[in-house]
Design a protein around this motif. Structure first.
Motif, PDB file in Angstrom:
ATOM      1  N   LEU A 320     -34.112  82.804  -2.988  1.00 17.00           N
ATOM      2  CA  LEU A 320     -33.822  81.385  -3.184  1.00 17.00           C
ATOM      3  C   LEU A 320     -34.788  80.745  -4.178  1.00 17.00           C
ATOM      4  O   LEU A 320     -34.402  79.859  -4.945  1.00 17.00           O
ATOM      5  CB  LEU A 320     -33.890  80.635  -1.851  1.00 17.00           C
ATOM      6  CG  LEU A 320     -32.814  80.981  -0.815  1.00 17.00           C
ATOM      7  CD1 LEU A 320     -32.989  80.125   0.435  1.00 17.00           C
ATOM      8  CD2 LEU A 320     -31.412  80.807  -1.377  1.00 17.00           C
ATOM      9  N   ILE A 321     -36.016  81.195  -4.194  1.00  9.80           N
ATOM     10  CA  ILE A 321     -37.015  80.613  -5.098  1.00  9.80           C
ATOM     11  C   ILE A 321     -36.826  81.090  -6.534  1.00  9.80           C
ATOM     12  O   ILE A 321     -36.960  80.305  -7.477  1.00  9.80           O
ATOM     13  CB  ILE A 321     -38.442  80.949  -4.613  1.00  9.80           C
ATOM     14  CG1 ILE A 321     -38.723  80.244  -3.286  1.00  9.80           C
ATOM     15  CG2 ILE A 321     -39.487  80.547  -5.653  1.00  9.80           C
ATOM     16  CD1 ILE A 321     -40.020  80.682  -2.622  1.00  9.80           C
ATOM     17  N   THR A 322     -36.476  82.355  -6.712  1.00 11.61           N
ATOM     18  CA  THR A 322     -36.501  82.942  -8.066  1.00 11.61           C
ATOM     19  C   THR A 322     -35.147  83.314  -8.663  1.00 11.61           C
ATOM     20  O   THR A 322     -35.052  83.527  -9.871  1.00 11.61           O
ATOM     21  CB  THR A 322     -37.377  84.210  -8.077  1.00 11.61           C
ATOM     22  OG1 THR A 322     -36.768  85.205  -7.227  1.00 11.61           O
ATOM     23  CG2 THR A 322     -38.776  83.915  -7.573  1.00 11.61           C
ATOM     24  N   GLN A 323     -34.097  83.397  -7.840  1.00  8.39           N
ATOM     25  CA  GLN A 323     -32.846  83.957  -8.347  1.00  8.39           C
ATOM     26  C   GLN A 323     -31.632  83.029  -8.283  1.00  8.39           C
ATOM     27  O   GLN A 323     -30.643  83.259  -8.978  1.00  8.39           O
ATOM     28  CB  GLN A 323     -32.503  85.233  -7.560  1.00  8.39           C
ATOM     29  CG  GLN A 323     -33.554  86.318  -7.627  1.00  8.39           C
ATOM     30  CD  GLN A 323     -33.748  86.864  -9.031  1.00  8.39           C
ATOM     31  OE1 GLN A 323     -32.783  87.038  -9.767  1.00  8.39           O
ATOM     32  NE2 GLN A 323     -34.979  87.133  -9.410  1.00  8.39           N
ATOM     33  N   TYR A 324     -31.687  81.965  -7.481  1.00  6.42           N
ATOM     34  CA  TYR A 324     -30.499  81.131  -7.271  1.00  6.42           C
ATOM     35  C   TYR A 324     -30.791  79.648  -7.505  1.00  6.42           C
ATOM     36  O   TYR A 324     -31.924  79.182  -7.334  1.00  6.42           O
ATOM     37  CB  TYR A 324     -29.959  81.325  -5.845  1.00  6.42           C
ATOM     38  CG  TYR A 324     -29.309  82.679  -5.648  1.00  6.42           C
ATOM     39  CD1 TYR A 324     -27.957  82.871  -5.903  1.00  6.42           C
ATOM     40  CD2 TYR A 324     -30.075  83.778  -5.258  1.00  6.42           C
ATOM     41  CE1 TYR A 324     -27.370  84.121  -5.747  1.00  6.42           C
ATOM     42  CE2 TYR A 324     -29.500  85.036  -5.103  1.00  6.42           C
ATOM     43  CZ  TYR A 324     -28.140  85.196  -5.353  1.00  6.42           C
ATOM     44  OH  TYR A 324     -27.557  86.440  -5.214  1.00  6.42           O
ATOM     45  N   GLU A 325     -29.751  78.938  -7.918  1.00  2.00           N
ATOM     46  CA  GLU A 325     -29.840  77.487  -8.107  1.00  2.00           C
ATOM     47  C   GLU A 325     -29.725  76.822  -6.742  1.00  2.00           C
ATOM     48  O   GLU A 325     -28.663  76.878  -6.104  1.00  2.00           O
ATOM     49  CB  GLU A 325     -28.701  76.998  -9.019  1.00  2.00           C
ATOM     50  CG  GLU A 325     -28.615  75.496  -9.168  1.00  2.00           C
ATOM     51  CD  GLU A 325     -29.830  74.905  -9.851  1.00  2.00           C
ATOM     52  OE1 GLU A 325     -30.615  74.234  -9.140  1.00  2.00           O
ATOM     53  OE2 GLU A 325     -29.993  75.108 -11.066  1.00  2.00           O
TER      54      GLU A 325
END
Length: 604
Positions: A320-325
């Motif tokens: 959630l922090i690095t891969q998704y909006e």
């Protein structure tokens, strides 16, 4: 003697060779014809007749366009060009002859000579074609457009489903080609902002279809004139960004301002990255960890749940922090969550597309999840979310001025919702979560549709309220360093003179030195009746028209929803009144300025 007289004379060429020669001649300039003539004469003096005839036949055959894939890109900021370049590389890897060309460099009438065409198109403004594609877009709607029964084609569009005219330019091209009788190789693909995976899959499919219908032939080799070389491409790009470091993050709005605007400086030392005024900097950011924790808690999910993303295993929290909006919402997310949650409010919104877009724009992911408490699995949550994409910021510096640095002007997105503070993902990352010296992944996104005139004597009019001032700081730095003699006129607007006059000291310096010839400002809240830049344009209509008559280039940067439309209408009024034109003639005049690259916009 004309080329058409050849067939009437005794000739050592057969009919097919004559036809090929006619075709080659029709596509050549007088200078090229003269060169070809000398080239063949030289061959006749140095080779045997048999060898010369064989080479002549081969060269003529190579001039025939049949059996080639042409990839046309209509790109405003560079995304469509990037997809087109990747498509060409994939085609060549599969031994498919592939030529890449900008829509601005492609003559519409030549479609009749093509066998296979793929168009990669982005959409600009209110469903408008990108500047480079205006003429081709108009040509295909005109009576001059040829019938295309022998053309195989495919179209891929890039857009943002949050906007009303999603992928409109691609839809137009698809419709126009079909109406002219062209045969689709594959159904059009309309890509959203996280387009990489969908575009890659479509590329493989369309090239498979191309191979099935394309006659075999060697891949085209384009030879450049002696002394010219293809531009070297940097190793850093969207998919392989440079790990730069933050040098400066300075608030440039006053203490009393209700806006937080930052002047950001990023160190590019040892990157080899270069940019031009008008280009954008792509910034890969990380989401707020606290926001990720809030979402997980709201859905009852464990942070350390393992998930697979692109073949790598990581915790759900890290994903959630690095891969998704997880900040900005969008209509697709609202629609999917309405179905999963069963929320009657959201389902009602889904039935009204305009209200759905409005709701998605005003509410973030966390607000949509709050509409109805729902238990989701990790897979369901990730299935709702878009992949994280970089934010593009107009570059606010000239490299001639700052060297191995790049400057940005970033307005921090902040507002209150449900008695809680909401912030933008990228802007809060740059302004608040990134410390001096911290790493930030960046790349340069060239924008060939927002460039200073080549002639330094040309006057320019720059209209950039708020953070739209960014590229014009770069423009003025560049013109000062180039000692350009052309006049520079800046229109700037914001809320208050004392709190929101961005880069005020710099502009005063440029005015005093004469680099900026004139500056008109509009501070909307400094008087009872609000005043905006479009009103300043109308007040200066006589002089604006004079500058246009002197060949001035006009640039607009900033808000697309209101400002850019209002400025456009103001320019139309100036042209109509000062040029003694009808509204229709004024619109045509402004459209011609766009085609001539004299009216350029960078709006968002």
């Amino acid at each position: 003697m004309s080329i058409n007289q050849l067939s009437a004379l005794a000739s050592p060429l057969n009919d097919q060779q004559i036809d090929q020669l006619k075709l080659a001649a029709a596509e050549s300039s007088p200078q090229q014809l003269a060169w070809i003539s000398g080239y063949f004469w030289g061959l006749s003096q140095s080779q045997s007749p048999a060898a010369t005839a064989a080479l002549s036949s081969n060269v003529l055959a190579a001039a025939k366009p049949a059996g080639q894939l042409t990839i046309i890109y209509a790109s405003q900021t560079g995304n469509a060009k990037g997809v087109a370049e990747a498509l060409q590389q994939q085609a060549q890897a599969q031994d498919i002859a592939a030529k890449l060309v900008s829509a601005g460099d492609f003559k519409g009438k030549n479609l009749a000579k093509e066998t296979h065409v793929i168009i990669v198109a982005s959409t600009h403004g209110e469903g408008e074609a990108p500047d480079d594609a205006i003429e081709l877009h108009e040509f295909l709607q005109s009576k001059k457009a040829p019938k295309l029964p022998d053309l195989h084609y495919a179209v891929i569009g890039l857009g943002d489903s949050s906007y009303e005219f999603f992928c409109q330019t691609a839809k137009d091209f698809d419709q126009y080609l079909a109406k002219l009788g062209a045969q689709p190789m594959l159904e059009r693909l309309d890509c959203d902002v996280d387009y990489d995976a969908a575009a890659a899959k479509w590329q493989l499919q369309v090239l498979e279809k191309t191979q099935q219908t394309l006659s075999t032939g060697a891949a085209e080799v384009v030879q450049l004139p002696v002394g010219q070389h293809q531009a070297a491409t940097t190793i850093y790009n969207k998919h392989h960004p440079f790990s730069a470091s933050l040098s400066v993050s300075q608030k440039i709005t006053g203490r009393g301002s209700d806006k937080d605007v930052r002047h950001i400086e990023i160190d590019l030392e040892e990157s080899g990255l270069t940019y031009q005024p008008g280009d954008a900097l792509g910034v890969w950011f990380e989401n707020d960890p606290q926001l990720a924790d809030t979402i997980l808690a709201k859905l009852g999910l464990e942070a350390d749940t393992l998930v697979n993303v692109d073949g790598s295993t990581l915790s759900l929290r890290d994903a959630l922090i690095t891969q998704y909006e997880i900040t900005a919402s969008n209509p697709q997310f609202v629609t999917k969550y309405a179905e999963l949650s069963g929320s009657k409010k959201l389902q009602k919104l889904v039935d009204d597309r305009e209200k759905l877009r409005e709701y998605a724009a005003k509410n973030q992911i966390i607000d949509v999840l709050a509409e109805k408490k729902t238990s989701l699995t990790a897979a369901q949550l990730l299935g709702l979310l878009r992949r994280l994409t970089p934010r593009l910021y107009s570059i606010a510096s000239s490299q001639q001025e700052v060297g191995e640095e790049v400057h940005l002007t970033v307005g921090v997105v902040e507002f209150e919702q449900a008695n809680e503070q909401r912030q933008g993902g990228a802007s809060s990352f740059l302004a608040q979560r990134l410390e001096q010296g911290d790493a930030v992944k960046v790349f340069v996104e060239a924008n060939n549709n927002f460039k200073l005139p080549v002639d330094d004597n040309t006057p320019v009019i720059m209209i950039g309220p708020g953070t739209g001032i960014a590229p014009f700081r770069a423009f003025v730095q560049e013109r000062e360093n180039r000692e350009a003699s052309g006049k520079n006129w800046l229109f700037f607007g914001d809320r208050t003179f004392t709190e929101d006059f961005l880069y005020q000291v710099e502009w005063q310096k440029y005015l005093k030195s004469g680099v900026v010839t004139q500056m008109d400002v509009a501070f909307s809240r400094d008087q009872a009746e609000k005043v905006y830049v479009q009103q300043r344009i109308l007040e200066q209509s006589v002089q604006v028209w004079q500058w246009l008559q002197q060949g001035a280039h006009v640039y607009v940067c900033g808000d697309a929803t209101h400002m850019a439309k209002d400025v456009h209408q103001a320019l139309l009024t100036v042209i109509e009144q000062q040029g003694n034109k009808t509204r229709e003639q004024a619109e045509q005049y402004l459209n011609e300025l766009r085609k001539d690259k004299r009216y350029q916009r960078d709006v968002y």
